[in-house]
Design a protein around this motif. Structure first.
Motif, PDB file in Angstrom:
ATOM      1  N   THR A  55      35.132  42.205  44.444  1.00 61.94           N
ATOM      2  CA  THR A  55      35.033  41.045  43.555  1.00 61.94           C
ATOM      3  C   THR A  55      35.164  41.465  42.098  1.00 61.94           C
ATOM      4  O   THR A  55      35.864  40.826  41.301  1.00 61.94           O
ATOM      5  CB  THR A  55      33.697  40.317  43.772  1.00 61.94           C
ATOM      6  N   LEU A  56      34.497  42.563  41.745  1.00 58.26           N
ATOM      7  CA  LEU A  56      34.585  43.054  40.374  1.00 58.26           C
ATOM      8  C   LEU A  56      36.003  43.487  40.034  1.00 58.26           C
ATOM      9  O   LEU A  56      36.503  43.220  38.930  1.00 58.26           O
ATOM     10  CB  LEU A  56      33.625  44.223  40.170  1.00 58.26           C
ATOM     11  N   ALA A  57      36.670  44.175  40.961  1.00 58.55           N
ATOM     12  CA  ALA A  57      38.054  44.603  40.710  1.00 58.55           C
ATOM     13  C   ALA A  57      38.949  43.397  40.497  1.00 58.55           C
ATOM     14  O   ALA A  57      39.809  43.395  39.601  1.00 58.55           O
ATOM     15  CB  ALA A  57      38.557  45.459  41.873  1.00 58.55           C
ATOM     16  N   ALA A  58      38.751  42.353  41.303  1.00 57.64           N
ATOM     17  CA  ALA A  58      39.553  41.137  41.154  1.00 57.64           C
ATOM     18  C   ALA A  58      39.308  40.482  39.795  1.00 57.64           C
ATOM     19  O   ALA A  58      40.243  40.014  39.131  1.00 57.64           O
ATOM     20  CB  ALA A  58      39.232  40.160  42.283  1.00 57.64           C
ATOM     21  N   SER A  59      38.055  40.453  39.380  1.00 58.30           N
ATOM     22  CA  SER A  59      37.714  39.808  38.117  1.00 58.30           C
ATOM     23  C   SER A  59      38.154  40.619  36.906  1.00 58.30           C
ATOM     24  O   SER A  59      38.274  40.098  35.805  1.00 58.30           O
ATOM     25  CB  SER A  59      36.205  39.565  38.048  1.00 58.30           C
ATOM     26  N   THR A  60      38.403  41.908  37.101  1.00 53.16           N
ATOM     27  CA  THR A  60      38.757  42.804  35.997  1.00 53.16           C
ATOM     28  C   THR A  60      40.255  42.838  35.737  1.00 53.16           C
ATOM     29  O   THR A  60      40.688  43.182  34.638  1.00 53.16           O
ATOM     30  CB  THR A  60      38.249  44.232  36.311  1.00 53.16           C
ATOM     31  N   ALA A  61      41.065  42.471  36.716  1.00 55.41           N
ATOM     32  CA  ALA A  61      42.513  42.651  36.618  1.00 55.41           C
ATOM     33  C   ALA A  61      43.112  41.991  35.375  1.00 55.41           C
ATOM     34  O   ALA A  61      43.855  42.629  34.609  1.00 55.41           O
ATOM     35  CB  ALA A  61      43.187  42.116  37.883  1.00 55.41           C
ATOM     36  N   GLY A  62      42.809  40.724  35.160  1.00 52.59           N
ATOM     37  CA  GLY A  62      43.392  40.021  34.025  1.00 52.59           C
ATOM     38  C   GLY A  62      42.995  40.628  32.693  1.00 52.59           C
ATOM     39  O   GLY A  62      43.833  40.827  31.802  1.00 52.59           O
ATOM     40  N   ALA A  63      41.704  40.937  32.547  1.00 54.77           N
ATOM     41  CA  ALA A  63      41.219  41.528  31.304  1.00 54.77           C
ATOM     42  C   ALA A  63      41.840  42.903  31.068  1.00 54.77           C
ATOM     43  O   ALA A  63      42.182  43.263  29.941  1.00 54.77           O
ATOM     44  CB  ALA A  63      39.698  41.635  31.333  1.00 54.77           C
ATOM     45  N   ALA A  64      41.987  43.683  32.155  1.00 50.90           N
ATOM     46  CA  ALA A  64      42.583  45.012  32.031  1.00 50.90           C
ATOM     47  C   ALA A  64      44.035  44.927  31.579  1.00 50.90           C
ATOM     48  O   ALA A  64      44.483  45.703  30.718  1.00 50.90           O
ATOM     49  CB  ALA A  64      42.490  45.751  33.367  1.00 50.90           C
ATOM     50  N   LEU A  65      44.777  43.986  32.127  1.00 51.74           N
ATOM     51  CA  LEU A  65      46.175  43.813  31.723  1.00 51.74           C
ATOM     52  C   LEU A  65      46.276  43.382  30.264  1.00 51.74           C
ATOM     53  O   LEU A  65      47.156  43.848  29.532  1.00 51.74           O
ATOM     54  CB  LEU A  65      46.852  42.786  32.626  1.00 51.74           C
ATOM     55  N   ARG A  66      45.382  42.503  29.845  1.00 54.83           N
ATOM     56  CA  ARG A  66      45.406  42.071  28.441  1.00 54.83           C
ATOM     57  C   ARG A  66      45.105  43.234  27.501  1.00 54.83           C
ATOM     58  O   ARG A  66      45.734  43.378  26.442  1.00 54.83           O
ATOM     59  CB  ARG A  66      44.412  40.927  28.232  1.00 54.83           C
TER      60      ARG A  66
END
Length: 226
Positions: free
Chosen positions: A142-153
Motif C-alpha cells: 500500500t505504501l509503495a502504491a501511494s508513493t509512486a506518484g510523489a516519487a515520479l514528481r
C-alpha cells in the motif's frame, strides 16, 4: 494513497526533505531499518532518496553490479522478499557478498506502479535476518502504491531544476552515466549494453561508484580506448 488509502503528497520546497519524508513513512510503519526509493524511465533510472548511507549504498551496489532484489522486482513486477540474505547468496553472488559487508541481514524490494506500468522500486533492509508478516507485506504494498506518484514528481523536479540541492542520500539523476555509456560506445565501437558493462566492470574493479567513473569519462579524464 497513504497507509489509510490516500495518496502521499509532497509539498513544494526542498526536494531532499520531501524524499526523506517518503522514506520515513516506511520506517515508521514497517520493521525495517532503512529505505531507498528509485524511479525508472525518462530521463534515466534515478534514486530520489534514501533514509541512510547503508540504504543508499545497498541500492547503489545493485545499480553498479546489475544484480539483486531491486532488479528482480523491476523485471518481474512482484515484491522480492529476502528475510535472510545468507540463504539467497547464490542468487546474487557478488552483490550478496558486498551488501553483507554493510551489515545488512535482510532485504525487501517492492515495485511501484502507475496503472499497469512499473515505475520504480522501494528497497528496504533490516540489519538482522527477519521477515515481514502478511500484515507488513500488505502495508508495504500500500505504501509503495501511494508513493509512486510523489516519487515520479520528485524525479521530474530534480531532472528539471539544476538548483535542487543533492546530498549523499539523494544521488543525482544519472545523466552522466548515459552520456558516458554513449562515449564508451563510440570509443570501442560496441553495443550500448557492452559499453555499460565496461563502465560497471571498471567501477567495481577500482572500488569506485559507477557515477564517479561516468563523471571522469564525461570530463575526458578517463578513456576506454586501448
Amino acid at each position: 494513497m497513504s497507509d489509510d488509502g490516500t495518496e502521499a503528497r509532497t509539498e513544494p520546497g526542498d526536494a531532499p526533505a520531501a524524499a526523506a519524508a517518503l522514506c520515513a513513512r516506511f520506517i515508521e510503519l514497517l520493521p525495517v531499518q532503512g529505505v531507498s526509493i528509485s524511479v525508472v524511465g525518462a530521463p534515466a533510472h534515478s534514486t530520489i532518496g534514501a533514509s541512510d548511507t547503508v540504504a543508499a549504498r545497498a541500492e547503489e551496489l545493485q545499480f553498479e553490479l546489475g544484480e539483486g532484489p531491486h532488479w528482480e522486482a523491476l523485471r518481474g513486477g512482484q515484491a522480492v522478499l529476502v528475510p535472510d540474505l545468507d540463504e539467497r547468496d547464490q542468487s546474487w553472488p557478488v552483490f550478496g557478498a558486498a551488501v553483507r559487508e554493510l551489515g545488512v541481514g535482510a532485504l525487501f524490494a517492492f515495485p511501484m506502479f502507475m496503472g499497469a506500468v512499473t515505475v520504480g522500486v522501494v528497497d528496504m533492509y533490516r540489519s538482522t535476518p527477519g521477515g515481514l508478516d502478511a500484515r507488513a507485506i500488505a502495508t508495504a504494498r500500500t505504501l509503495a502504491a501511494s508513493t509512486a506518484g510523489a516519487a515520479l514528481r520528485l524525479a521530474a523536479r530534480s531532472a528539471s531544476e539544476d538548483s535542487v540541492a543533492r546530498g549523499a542520500l539523494t544521488p543525482e539523476m544519472r545523466r552522466e552515466v548515459h552520456q558516458a555509456t554513449g562515449m564508451i560506445l563510440a570509443q570501442l565501437q560496441v553495443t550500448a549494453t557492452e559499453a555499460f558493462s565496461r563502465l560497471q566492470a571498471h567501477a567495481y574493479s577500482t572500488g569506485q561508484t559507477v557515477e564517479f567513473v561516468a563523471h571522469e569519462v564525461v570530463a575526458r579524464r578517463l578513456s576506454f580506448r586501448n
